[in-house]
Design a protein around this motif. Structure first.
Motif, mmCIF file in Angstrom:
data_model
loop_
_atom_site.group_PDB
_atom_site.id
_atom_site.type_symbol
_atom_site.label_atom_id
_atom_site.label_comp_id
_atom_site.label_asym_id
_atom_site.label_seq_id
_atom_site.Cartn_x
_atom_site.Cartn_y
_atom_site.Cartn_z
ATOM 1 N N LYS A 266 2.561 6.158 13.999
ATOM 2 C CA LYS A 266 3.222 6.045 15.304
ATOM 3 C C LYS A 266 4.672 5.576 15.112
ATOM 4 O O LYS A 266 5.601 6.120 15.715
ATOM 5 C CB LYS A 266 2.433 5.041 16.157
ATOM 6 C CG LYS A 266 2.790 5.094 17.592
ATOM 7 C CD LYS A 266 1.784 4.319 18.429
ATOM 8 C CE LYS A 266 2.474 3.921 19.710
ATOM 9 N NZ LYS A 266 2.221 2.590 20.133
ATOM 10 N N HIS A 267 4.849 4.585 14.238
ATOM 11 C CA HIS A 267 6.200 4.094 13.960
ATOM 12 C C HIS A 267 7.075 5.214 13.391
ATOM 13 O O HIS A 267 8.187 5.456 13.846
ATOM 14 C CB HIS A 267 6.152 2.969 12.926
ATOM 15 C CG HIS A 267 5.963 1.625 13.538
ATOM 16 N ND1 HIS A 267 6.943 1.001 14.282
ATOM 17 C CD2 HIS A 267 4.916 0.781 13.525
ATOM 18 C CE1 HIS A 267 6.492 -0.160 14.695
ATOM 19 N NE2 HIS A 267 5.257 -0.322 14.260
ATOM 20 N N VAL A 268 6.525 5.890 12.367
ATOM 21 C CA VAL A 268 7.321 6.918 11.667
ATOM 22 C C VAL A 268 7.660 8.069 12.617
ATOM 23 O O VAL A 268 8.815 8.499 12.694
ATOM 24 C CB VAL A 268 6.569 7.406 10.401
ATOM 25 C CG1 VAL A 268 7.242 8.635 9.813
ATOM 26 C CG2 VAL A 268 6.521 6.289 9.375
ATOM 27 N N SER B 54 0.852 -1.189 0.000
ATOM 28 C CA SER B 54 0.000 0.000 0.000
ATOM 29 C C SER B 54 0.898 1.252 0.000
ATOM 30 O O SER B 54 2.117 1.144 0.236
ATOM 31 C CB SER B 54 -0.864 0.018 1.261
ATOM 32 O OG SER B 54 -0.018 0.182 2.390
ATOM 33 N N LEU B 55 0.273 2.409 -0.221
ATOM 34 C CA LEU B 55 1.037 3.674 -0.220
ATOM 35 C C LEU B 55 1.778 3.854 1.110
ATOM 36 O O LEU B 55 2.958 4.209 1.144
ATOM 37 C CB LEU B 55 0.067 4.842 -0.473
ATOM 38 C CG LEU B 55 0.628 6.250 -0.316
ATOM 39 C CD1 LEU B 55 1.739 6.500 -1.333
ATOM 40 C CD2 LEU B 55 -0.474 7.299 -0.488
ATOM 41 N N GLY B 56 1.061 3.581 2.215
ATOM 42 C CA GLY B 56 1.666 3.761 3.538
ATOM 43 C C GLY B 56 2.858 2.830 3.743
ATOM 44 O O GLY B 56 3.871 3.217 4.335
ATOM 45 N N MET B 57 2.741 1.584 3.254
ATOM 46 C CA MET B 57 3.857 0.631 3.401
ATOM 47 C C MET B 57 5.066 1.083 2.571
ATOM 48 O O MET B 57 6.210 0.955 2.989
ATOM 49 C CB MET B 57 3.410 -0.779 2.976
ATOM 50 C CG MET B 57 2.447 -1.420 3.956
ATOM 51 S SD MET B 57 1.611 -2.830 3.215
ATOM 52 C CE MET B 57 2.798 -4.140 3.542
ATOM 53 N N ARG B 58 4.779 1.610 1.384
ATOM 54 C CA ARG B 58 5.887 2.121 0.553
ATOM 55 C C ARG B 58 6.602 3.274 1.259
ATOM 56 O O ARG B 58 7.821 3.389 1.227
ATOM 57 C CB ARG B 58 5.366 2.651 -0.793
ATOM 58 C CG ARG B 58 5.052 1.573 -1.776
ATOM 59 C CD ARG B 58 4.239 2.153 -2.942
ATOM 60 N NE ARG B 58 3.509 1.090 -3.572
ATOM 61 C CZ ARG B 58 3.928 0.414 -4.638
ATOM 62 N NH1 ARG B 58 5.051 0.745 -5.215
ATOM 63 N NH2 ARG B 58 3.231 -0.570 -5.126
ATOM 64 N N GLN B 59 5.802 4.151 1.853
ATOM 65 C CA GLN B 59 6.388 5.295 2.567
ATOM 66 C C GLN B 59 7.302 4.802 3.696
ATOM 67 O O GLN B 59 8.387 5.315 3.896
ATOM 68 C CB GLN B 59 5.295 6.167 3.184
ATOM 69 C CG GLN B 59 4.412 6.889 2.190
ATOM 70 C CD GLN B 59 5.099 8.077 1.568
ATOM 71 O OE1 GLN B 59 5.719 7.968 0.507
ATOM 72 N NE2 GLN B 59 5.025 9.222 2.193
ATOM 73 N N ARG B 60 6.812 3.777 4.414
ATOM 74 C CA ARG B 60 7.609 3.261 5.538
ATOM 75 C C ARG B 60 8.873 2.586 5.031
ATOM 76 O O ARG B 60 9.937 2.718 5.647
ATOM 77 C CB ARG B 60 6.763 2.288 6.363
ATOM 78 C CG ARG B 60 5.815 3.022 7.276
ATOM 79 C CD ARG B 60 4.544 2.289 7.494
ATOM 80 N NE ARG B 60 4.686 1.188 8.421
ATOM 81 C CZ ARG B 60 3.675 0.410 8.797
ATOM 82 N NH1 ARG B 60 2.480 0.623 8.332
ATOM 83 N NH2 ARG B 60 3.869 -0.561 9.642
ATOM 84 N N LEU B 61 8.758 1.872 3.891
ATOM 85 C CA LEU B 61 9.952 1.226 3.340
ATOM 86 C C LEU B 61 10.943 2.290 2.845
ATOM 87 O O LEU B 61 12.157 2.135 2.991
ATOM 88 C CB LEU B 61 9.556 0.276 2.195
ATOM 89 C CG LEU B 61 10.687 -0.564 1.609
ATOM 90 C CD1 LEU B 61 11.407 -1.382 2.685
ATOM 91 C CD2 LEU B 61 10.167 -1.492 0.506
ATOM 92 N N GLY B 62 10.405 3.364 2.273
ATOM 93 C CA GLY B 62 11.270 4.465 1.837
ATOM 94 C C GLY B 62 12.049 5.047 3.005
ATOM 95 O O GLY B 62 13.240 5.360 2.898
ATOM 96 N N LEU B 63 11.368 5.161 4.141
ATOM 97 C CA LEU B 63 12.043 5.685 5.328
ATOM 98 C C LEU B 63 13.113 4.689 5.805
ATOM 99 O O LEU B 63 14.228 5.084 6.154
ATOM 100 C CB LEU B 63 11.013 5.955 6.431
ATOM 101 C CG LEU B 63 11.570 6.437 7.762
ATOM 102 C CD1 LEU B 63 12.357 7.738 7.603
ATOM 103 C CD2 LEU B 63 10.446 6.656 8.780
ATOM 104 N N ALA B 64 12.772 3.393 5.777
ATOM 105 C CA ALA B 64 13.754 2.368 6.177
ATOM 106 C C ALA B 64 14.987 2.462 5.271
ATOM 107 O O ALA B 64 16.130 2.362 5.742
ATOM 108 C CB ALA B 64 13.129 0.979 6.088
ATOM 109 N N ALA B 65 14.760 2.671 3.962
ATOM 110 C CA ALA B 65 15.875 2.778 3.018
ATOM 111 C C ALA B 65 16.752 3.981 3.370
ATOM 112 O O ALA B 65 17.988 3.910 3.356
ATOM 113 C CB ALA B 65 15.340 2.911 1.591
#
Ligand code: ATP
Length: 325
Positions: free
Chosen positions: A171-173, A136-147
């Motif tokens: 909350k995670h971000v 999902s968009l939110g998961m991509r955003q979180r993966l982008g942050l992890a990268a």
């Protein structure tokens, strides 16, 4: 060189054809600060973030990132990571493979983090072996942050990192960004979400049509002398309404969207001092106040009035120029 300043911009201008995306922008971001960029669509936020990431160069002005000047013909700044216009990911690879691939692209000896740890930090451990194509968009955003975290940046630049995040993702971000800042990493992010900016940022810069209309601590935007609309819920709504009408400096706003029909909520408009007086009167009348909160936050209210003001000034400048021709 002042190492306590992570981003120093002076007189930055960037033009695309006849569009002035950034117009003599000054910006100072202290090391370890979470700094928010806010502004209406097309205000220049993404353009400014792109300059910090070295994706483009300013036409004029000076930009110093982590103590090093950046610009046309100069190398992209070291120690900076992030994304604009969504993170660049490989859709056919899993989340874990995306991060592992990123690691192989890092220069020899560059500081890097651990893939599993980066995924855990953004709450994606459970989805680590799923292909990004199905994210999902939110998961991509979180993966982008992890990268971005994997390269252990000293400056993290994020364009709309809260886009598409559910409350758990948010909350995670937020947790990750606060922890990074506490450890000395500087974060510059843009957002249209005033609640996110208020929760995260110590300072904000408000852009309107490429110009800075405010830059500084968020608390400076809370102006006790400005009238705001407040939602008020009391145990005796009609008596509370009558007291609001009687209290000098307080008005009852009829037909406000914030007062849903068939609820006990009334909306009052007042400066802080008059509001204090109203609350005192309500309490002295033995009525309990169950809710009292601004309809829009101080940041949102300041944002709306500053950007509206800037647009009006621009329109009047333009018509003055035209009439002088
Ligand atoms: N590569 C480009 N070519 C032409 N115009 C551009 C380019 N990039 C940005 N612009 C223009 O510059 C202005 C600022 O755009 P920018 O994307 O920086 O705004 P923004 O504040 O990030 O907006 P949004 O909130 O909609 O993302 C806009 O008028 C946009 O159309």
């Amino acid at each position: 060189m002042d190492t306590t300043i992570a981003v120093r911009g002076h007189g930055i201008t960037k033009v695309f054809g006849d569009v002035v995306a950034l117009d003599h922008v000054d910006l100072n971001v202290a090391q370890g600060q979470i700094h928010g960029l806010v502004g209406p669509n097309g205000a220049g936020k993404t353009t400014l973030l792109g300059l910090m990431l070295g994706l483009a160069a300013a036409d004029t002005g000076e930009l110093e990132i982590l103590g090093t000047p950046v610009g046309r013909g100069l190398p992209a700044p070291d120690g900076v990571s992030g994304f604009v216009d969504g993170p660049g990911l490989y859709p056919t690879l899993t989340a874990r493979q995306n991060l592992a691939t990123l690691l192989t692209l890092q220069p020899e000896g560059a500081p890097v983090g651990d893939v599993g740890e980066a995924l855990a930090q953004v709450g994606l451990t459970g989805a680590a072996d799923q292909k990004v194509r199905g994210f999902s968009l939110g998961m991509r955003q979180r993966l982008g942050l992890a990268a971005a975290l994997l390269t252990r940046p000293r400056l993290l630049v994020l364009d709309e990192p809260s886009n598409g995040l559910d409350p758990v993702g948010k909350k995670h971000v937020h947790g990750v960004l606060r922890r990074l800042a506490a450890e000395g990493t500087t974060v510059v992010l843009s957002s249209h979400r005033m609640d996110d900016l208020e929760a995260l940022c110590s300072e904000v810069t408000i852009l309107s049509a490429g110009r800075v209309v405010f830059s500084g601590p968020v608390r400076k935007l809370s102006d006790d002398d400005r009238e705001l609309d407040y939602r008020l819920r009391a145990t005796d709504p009609s008596a509370a309404r009558a007291l609001a009408v009687e209290t000098p400096g307080v008005g009852v706003v009829e037909g406000s969207d914030a007062a849903l029909p068939d609820t006990d909520v009334i909306v009052v408009r007042a400066r802080v001092a008059a509001l204090d007086e109203l609350v005192g009167r309500i309490v002295r009348a033995d009525i309990a106040v169950r809710e009292l909160a601004p309809v829009v936050s101080p940041l949102e209210s300041a944002f709306l009035s500053l950007t509206e003001q800037a647009v009006l000034t621009e329109q009047s400048d333009k018509s003055e120029q035209e009439s002088g021709r």
